[in-house]
Design an enzyme around this catalytic site. Structure first.
Site, PDB file in Angstrom:
ATOM      1  N   HIS A 166       0.831  -1.212   0.000  1.00 44.84           N
ATOM      2  CA  HIS A 166       0.000   0.000   0.000  1.00 44.84           C
ATOM      3  C   HIS A 166       0.864   1.260   0.000  1.00 44.84           C
ATOM      4  O   HIS A 166       0.449   2.311   0.509  1.00 44.84           O
ATOM      5  CB  HIS A 166      -0.955   0.019   1.202  1.00 44.84           C
ATOM      6  N   SER A 290      18.059  14.640 -20.588  1.00 46.26           N
ATOM      7  CA  SER A 290      17.105  15.740 -20.630  1.00 46.26           C
ATOM      8  C   SER A 290      17.683  16.852 -21.488  1.00 46.26           C
ATOM      9  O   SER A 290      18.899  17.058 -21.514  1.00 46.26           O
ATOM     10  CB  SER A 290      16.824  16.265 -19.215  1.00 46.26           C
TER      11      SER A 290
END
Length: 450
Positions: A166, A290
């Site tokens: 979770h 990038s």
């Protein structure tokens, strides 16, 4: 330069990753497989004495050479015929007629395509195409991925890391065991796919052998066509309309989708592990991550893999939801859909290759993994409350909940808590020695046994 003009990225940007499938899913390949079935059928009915004709070994060789010597130039001739007659399978028949004239086998021309409908040729061709593409391309690349996963599983089976359930800190595991989960899942479904045989029909215009029994009433047509289909290592479908129902093709595609999704799940986990710095990505000084951020080494291979899986699965859904539906004895909708199986497999193949490239870039950040484990002693509360239960403590869970839920607890907190417990001395010693990095259960054995 031609690749720069292609509309589909499969034949353009990703050409180097999909070229292996050209011999199976191109228009040229489909024509060649159809030609193979037509030639195989006429040889079969001669060898089975269904028609009153014989061929000498030298003549059979000439017939085989029509297929053996078939190339792009010959395929263009078939397309020229198709452009005139406007029927792709009939074009094969007319092409064969010309070839039989050239090799002095005019006597066999009446038997080309005899008793057949075009879908007898098509469904059998597609089934062979799919089977051959799986065996010669897909499985080979898949095995490379499995081998890499197994190699990493073995290498990292003893490297502890925090589990996450979770999205929260959970019981520790090992890097190798988590990778082995994916290897095991993939192998399990892959075995189902490998054991699936596609079904072919070869029973004429509407699946009833109508013209067969009129022209050749003494032939056991069900037996003979079953024998022919099985000689191609396919399963015979005895009950169809004009087309084979494609149900087993849909099953195959469903297995492929499951495999795609397991690989997608793997890539999703790897993306998260990289994001959390559990893994480094090896950098290449010539590459750029990038356009404006020089420091970046992006997990592009895992992202590309997931994107291609989504494309593959969307087409699988379209085919599975519609391919087995055909109005009355047939409509043509399946024809266009079947041509997209190559697109499905291409995107899936790209995803496999991109995942493999991504896995080859990774290195485990053991320093960070160990640091995290040392800072999360609360993961030992599961072990402590289980030991308390063993010692017949009724409120074991509640005691540990009070100690740890929603709190940051330290090694000292855990040791102090254990020291105060009134339990078996040996059990207490075990708990006092227990460290998060050692709390990995049978991870290594699970990897070794699977």
């Amino acid at each position: 330069m031609n690749e720069l003009l292609n509309i589909s990225p499969i034949d353009g940007r990703y050409k180097n990753k999909t070229k292996e499938l050209e011999n199976y899913f191109s228009e040229y390949a489909l024509i060649k497989y159809r030609l193979f079935i037509e030639i195989s059928w006429i040889k079969f009915i001669i060898n089975e004495n269904i028609i009153d004709e014989k061929i000498a070994p030298s003549e059979e060789k000439k017939i085989n050479d029509i297929y053996g010597n078939f190339d792009l130039e010959e395929a263009k001739k078939v397309k020229e015929i198709e452009n005139t007659v406007k029927h792709d399978v009939k074009a094969i028949e007319y092409y064969l007629q010309e070839k039989f004239i050239n090799i002095n086998l005019e006597r066999l021309i009446p038997f080309i395509h005899i008793t057949l409908t075009s879908e007898d040729i098509n469904n059998t061709s597609y089934n062979l195409i799919i089977s051959d593409a799986l065996n010669n391309v897909y499985y080979k690349n898949f095995e490379l991925l499995l081998s890499k996963l197994d190699l990493l599983s073995e290498k990292y089976k003893g490297i502890s890391m925090l589990g996450h359930t979770h999205g929260q800190i959970a019981t520790p595991t090992t890097v190798g065991k988590e990778l082995k989960v994916f290897s095991f899942r993939l192998k399990s479904v892959l075995n189902l796919l490998k054991n699936l045989k596609l079904r072919s029909k070869f029973s004429g215009a509407v699946g009833n052998y109508n013209c067969h029994v009129v022209a050749f009433p003494n032939v056991d047509w069900i037996k003979e066509t079953k024998k022919f289909v099985e000689s191609l290592d396919l399963e015979y479908n005895p009950l169809t309309t004009q087309i084979e129902s494609h149900d087993f093709v849909c099953v195959l595609l469903s297995y492929l989708k499951i495999l795609n999704n397991i690989i997608k799940d793997l890539n999703s986990d790897m993306w998260l592990y990289i994001s959390n710095n559990y893994f480094y990505e090896k950098s290449n000084n010539k590459e750029v991550g990038s356009s404006v951020m020089p420091h970046k080494v992006n997990p592009i291979n895992h992202e590309n893999s997931m994107a291609n899986i989504e494309m593959s699965n969307s087409l699988i859904d379209a085919l599975v939801n519609n391919l087995s539906i055909s109005r009355m004895q047939r409509d043509l909708s399946d024809s266009s859909k079947m041509r997209n199986i190559g697109v499905i497999m291409s995107h899936s193949l790209i995803s496999i290759k991109e995942t493999l490239v991504g896995l080859n870039k990774l290195e485990v950040n053991e320093e960070l993994l160990n640091s995290e484990l040392d800072n999360h002693y609360e993961v030992l509360t599961e072990a402590i409350q289980t030991m308390l239960r063993k010692n017949k403590v009724n409120n074991a869970y509640e005691l540990l909940k009070k100690l740890s839920r929603g709190k940051k607890i330290t090694k000292k907190d855990i040791k102090d808590f254990v020291n105060k417990l009134d339990i078996n001395k040996e059990d207490k010693k075990i708990l006092l020695k227990l460290e998060p990095k050692d709390y990995i259960g049978l991870c290594e054995k699970i990897v070794d046994n699977n």
